[in-house]
Scaffold this motif. Sequence first.
Motif, PDB file in Angstrom:
ATOM      1  N   ARG A   1      36.254  29.529  25.931  1.00 53.43           N
ATOM      2  CA  ARG A   1      35.753  28.745  24.779  1.00 53.43           C
ATOM      3  C   ARG A   1      35.607  29.511  23.502  1.00 53.43           C
ATOM      4  O   ARG A   1      35.840  28.826  22.485  1.00 53.43           O
ATOM      5  CB  ARG A   1      33.967  28.768  25.431  1.00 53.43           C
ATOM      6  CG  ARG A   1      33.052  28.236  24.292  1.00 53.43           C
ATOM      7  CD  ARG A   1      31.671  28.353  24.380  1.00 53.43           C
ATOM      8  NE  ARG A   1      31.350  29.694  24.402  1.00 53.43           N
ATOM      9  CZ  ARG A   1      29.975  30.216  24.562  1.00 53.43           C
ATOM     10  NH1 ARG A   1      28.892  29.573  24.792  1.00 53.43           N
ATOM     11  NH2 ARG A   1      29.978  31.389  24.288  1.00 53.43           N
TER      12      ARG A   1
ATOM     13  N   GLY B   1      28.509  19.603  26.321  1.00 50.80           N
ATOM     14  CA  GLY B   1      29.374  19.053  25.406  1.00 50.80           C
ATOM     15  C   GLY B   1      30.527  18.093  25.974  1.00 50.80           C
ATOM     16  O   GLY B   1      31.125  17.829  24.883  1.00 50.80           O
ATOM     17  N   GLY B   2      30.783  18.140  27.091  1.00 48.05           N
ATOM     18  CA  GLY B   2      31.846  17.318  27.735  1.00 48.05           C
ATOM     19  C   GLY B   2      31.496  17.309  29.219  1.00 48.05           C
ATOM     20  O   GLY B   2      32.387  18.187  29.863  1.00 48.05           O
TER      21      GLY B   2
ATOM     22  N   ASN C   1      33.560  21.513  25.063  1.00 44.56           N
ATOM     23  CA  ASN C   1      33.477  20.019  24.903  1.00 44.56           C
ATOM     24  C   ASN C   1      34.611  19.167  25.562  1.00 44.56           C
ATOM     25  O   ASN C   1      35.180  20.184  26.468  1.00 44.56           O
ATOM     26  CB  ASN C   1      33.889  19.673  23.133  1.00 44.56           C
ATOM     27  CG  ASN C   1      35.283  19.914  22.957  1.00 44.56           C
ATOM     28  OD1 ASN C   1      35.980  20.003  23.557  1.00 44.56           O
ATOM     29  ND2 ASN C   1      35.421  20.274  21.451  1.00 44.56           N
TER      30      ASN C   1
ATOM     31  N   TRP D   1      39.500  25.414  17.084  1.00 43.34           N
ATOM     32  CA  TRP D   1      38.854  23.904  16.724  1.00 43.34           C
ATOM     33  C   TRP D   1      38.201  24.127  15.409  1.00 43.34           C
ATOM     34  O   TRP D   1      38.328  23.051  14.643  1.00 43.34           O
ATOM     35  CB  TRP D   1      37.649  23.700  17.668  1.00 43.34           C
ATOM     36  CG  TRP D   1      37.518  22.439  17.960  1.00 43.34           C
ATOM     37  CD1 TRP D   1      36.601  21.594  17.410  1.00 43.34           C
ATOM     38  CD2 TRP D   1      38.181  21.583  19.097  1.00 43.34           C
ATOM     39  NE1 TRP D   1      36.591  20.057  17.831  1.00 43.34           N
ATOM     40  CE2 TRP D   1      37.548  20.272  19.011  1.00 43.34           C
ATOM     41  CE3 TRP D   1      39.109  21.835  20.063  1.00 43.34           C
ATOM     42  CZ2 TRP D   1      38.148  19.126  19.832  1.00 43.34           C
ATOM     43  CZ3 TRP D   1      39.630  20.998  20.831  1.00 43.34           C
ATOM     44  CH2 TRP D   1      39.033  19.722  20.491  1.00 43.34           C
TER      45      TRP D   1
ATOM     46  N   TRP E   1      23.291  19.685  24.207  1.00 40.95           N
ATOM     47  CA  TRP E   1      23.698  20.806  23.973  1.00 40.95           C
ATOM     48  C   TRP E   1      24.258  21.547  25.262  1.00 40.95           C
ATOM     49  O   TRP E   1      24.763  22.422  25.517  1.00 40.95           O
ATOM     50  CB  TRP E   1      22.923  21.901  23.207  1.00 40.95           C
ATOM     51  CG  TRP E   1      21.469  21.961  23.502  1.00 40.95           C
ATOM     52  CD1 TRP E   1      20.494  21.293  22.864  1.00 40.95           C
ATOM     53  CD2 TRP E   1      20.778  22.697  24.785  1.00 40.95           C
ATOM     54  NE1 TRP E   1      19.432  21.703  23.496  1.00 40.95           N
ATOM     55  CE2 TRP E   1      19.411  22.360  24.553  1.00 40.95           C
ATOM     56  CE3 TRP E   1      21.213  23.388  25.752  1.00 40.95           C
ATOM     57  CZ2 TRP E   1      18.436  22.941  25.561  1.00 40.95           C
ATOM     58  CZ3 TRP E   1      20.398  23.887  26.776  1.00 40.95           C
ATOM     59  CH2 TRP E   1      19.046  23.392  26.563  1.00 40.95           C
TER      60      TRP E   1
ATOM     61  N   GLY F   1      32.387  12.810  27.546  1.00 40.03           N
ATOM     62  CA  GLY F   1      32.271  13.216  26.216  1.00 40.03           C
ATOM     63  C   GLY F   1      30.931  14.075  25.861  1.00 40.03           C
ATOM     64  O   GLY F   1      30.062  13.855  26.903  1.00 40.03           O
ATOM     65  N   CYS F   2      30.659  14.564  24.778  1.00 44.97           N
ATOM     66  CA  CYS F   2      29.458  15.082  24.345  1.00 44.97           C
ATOM     67  C   CYS F   2      28.207  14.052  24.680  1.00 44.97           C
ATOM     68  O   CYS F   2      28.306  12.912  24.126  1.00 44.97           O
ATOM     69  CB  CYS F   2      29.417  15.798  23.092  1.00 44.97           C
ATOM     70  SG  CYS F   2      27.840  16.530  22.806  1.00 44.97           S
TER      71      CYS F   2
ATOM     72  N   TYR G   1      37.108  27.519  20.322  1.00 44.48           N
ATOM     73  CA  TYR G   1      36.613  27.493  18.913  1.00 44.48           C
ATOM     74  C   TYR G   1      37.238  28.127  17.777  1.00 44.48           C
ATOM     75  O   TYR G   1      37.119  27.729  16.735  1.00 44.48           O
ATOM     76  CB  TYR G   1      34.933  27.523  18.961  1.00 44.48           C
ATOM     77  CG  TYR G   1      34.456  26.384  19.639  1.00 44.48           C
ATOM     78  CD1 TYR G   1      34.245  25.269  18.791  1.00 44.48           C
ATOM     79  CD2 TYR G   1      33.931  26.422  20.992  1.00 44.48           C
ATOM     80  CE1 TYR G   1      33.785  24.179  19.252  1.00 44.48           C
ATOM     81  CE2 TYR G   1      33.352  25.239  21.354  1.00 44.48           C
ATOM     82  CZ  TYR G   1      33.289  24.171  20.691  1.00 44.48           C
ATOM     83  OH  TYR G   1      32.744  23.000  20.972  1.00 44.48           O
TER      84      TYR G   1
ATOM     85  N   TYR H   1      38.077  20.499  13.587  1.00 43.65           N
ATOM     86  CA  TYR H   1      36.804  20.315  12.923  1.00 43.65           C
ATOM     87  C   TYR H   1      36.809  19.784  11.376  1.00 43.65           C
ATOM     88  O   TYR H   1      36.081  19.104  11.100  1.00 43.65           O
ATOM     89  CB  TYR H   1      35.979  21.608  13.082  1.00 43.65           C
ATOM     90  CG  TYR H   1      34.902  21.602  12.144  1.00 43.65           C
ATOM     91  CD1 TYR H   1      33.698  21.039  12.751  1.00 43.65           C
ATOM     92  CD2 TYR H   1      34.762  22.137  10.975  1.00 43.65           C
ATOM     93  CE1 TYR H   1      32.659  20.971  12.078  1.00 43.65           C
ATOM     94  CE2 TYR H   1      33.368  22.053  10.212  1.00 43.65           C
ATOM     95  CZ  TYR H   1      32.474  21.565  10.607  1.00 43.65           C
ATOM     96  OH  TYR H   1      31.349  21.497   9.964  1.00 43.65           O
TER      97      TYR H   1
END
Length: 362
Positions: free
Chosen positions: A337, A240-241, A118, A344, A237, A153-154, A341, A349
């Motif tokens: 990544r 994501g960024g 992202n 995140w 998808w 951004g996404c 996550y 989240y």
Amino acid sequence: MKRRQFLTAAGAGLATAAVAKPAIAQSSPEIKWRLTSSFPKSLDTIYGASDTFAKYVSEMTDGKFQIQAFAAGEVVPGLQALDAVTNATVEVCHTASYYYVGKDPTFAFGTAVPFGLNARQQSAWFGQGGGMDLLNEFYAGYNAHALVGGNTGCQMGGWYRKEIKTVADLKGLKMRIGGFAGRVLTKLGSVPQQIAGGDIYPSLEKGTIDAAEWVGPYDDQKLGFNKVAPFYYYPGWWEGGAALFFFINKAKWESLPKNYQAILKAASAAADTEMQAKYDAKNPGALKQLVAAGTQLRPFPQEVMEACYKAANELYAETSAQNAKFKKVHDAHMAFRNDQYLWWQVAEYTFDNFMIRARARG
Ligand code: CA
């Protein structure tokens, strides 16, 4: 005595300044560069980064370093911006790295890859995760040196003339989609097309294509896609960024005095931050207007997301097996990544998820 000491000190200071002056003049030469953007001026968000960059460079150098920005098509077409830097037609461009995956798929990682990072994570990878150094090692092969140049951004998943209900609906779908993501959709039977921003609307209107993705609500509304396709899917998808870069001709970059290099880095960082802020500030209002005017928002079905994820992983494995440069950057990107996550899912989240539900309750 005190007064005498002061005068002496002041005199010494003046003398130092007088000696230092020629050195400052040498390190601040008058320079004029041309910048070609891949984007039309009508998109104040993404094109605006070029104006912001040029403005800060000029102000930080008292007007000695001037960069004149040109929109896509004024010097070279939008999708040839990097080539113009490689062959020194211009000194700098503002573009998306993934427009050049036809030269080498490794270019995808500079913007966004399917199911990649992202926007926050992409920035962290570039600046603190070794990403920018890895990419600049690769871009050196194209006589280019990259500086950060914004993030959208996404993104949204684009505009569709018909609903996407199952994976089978992707078969035969003619879709404008940029970069590496098109190759994922090819695995699922779609027919991707690379079309520059300004040419998407007529293709979708005429039905030459069935679907088109661009960026998100604010830019998409400006380009009018809601008038020619009713269904607006999310998330994109494949982005994501999505990051943009200023690519500078490598020899031109290396010829700059150190202070000018620092000024370009600072100006690009300011333009980078400003673009993401613009998108985040402008997207909610545009989304409200689009929905009020009849746009039908749809999340991609879970089975579609899963099928695309599987196809993307197959493509990564195949491309890595054929291309060592791709594999090197891919492995670093995906390791980053996975750690991102891990983090995140804890605070970021959980906070966002709570706030989104609290807002929906009113
Ligand atoms: Ca896009």
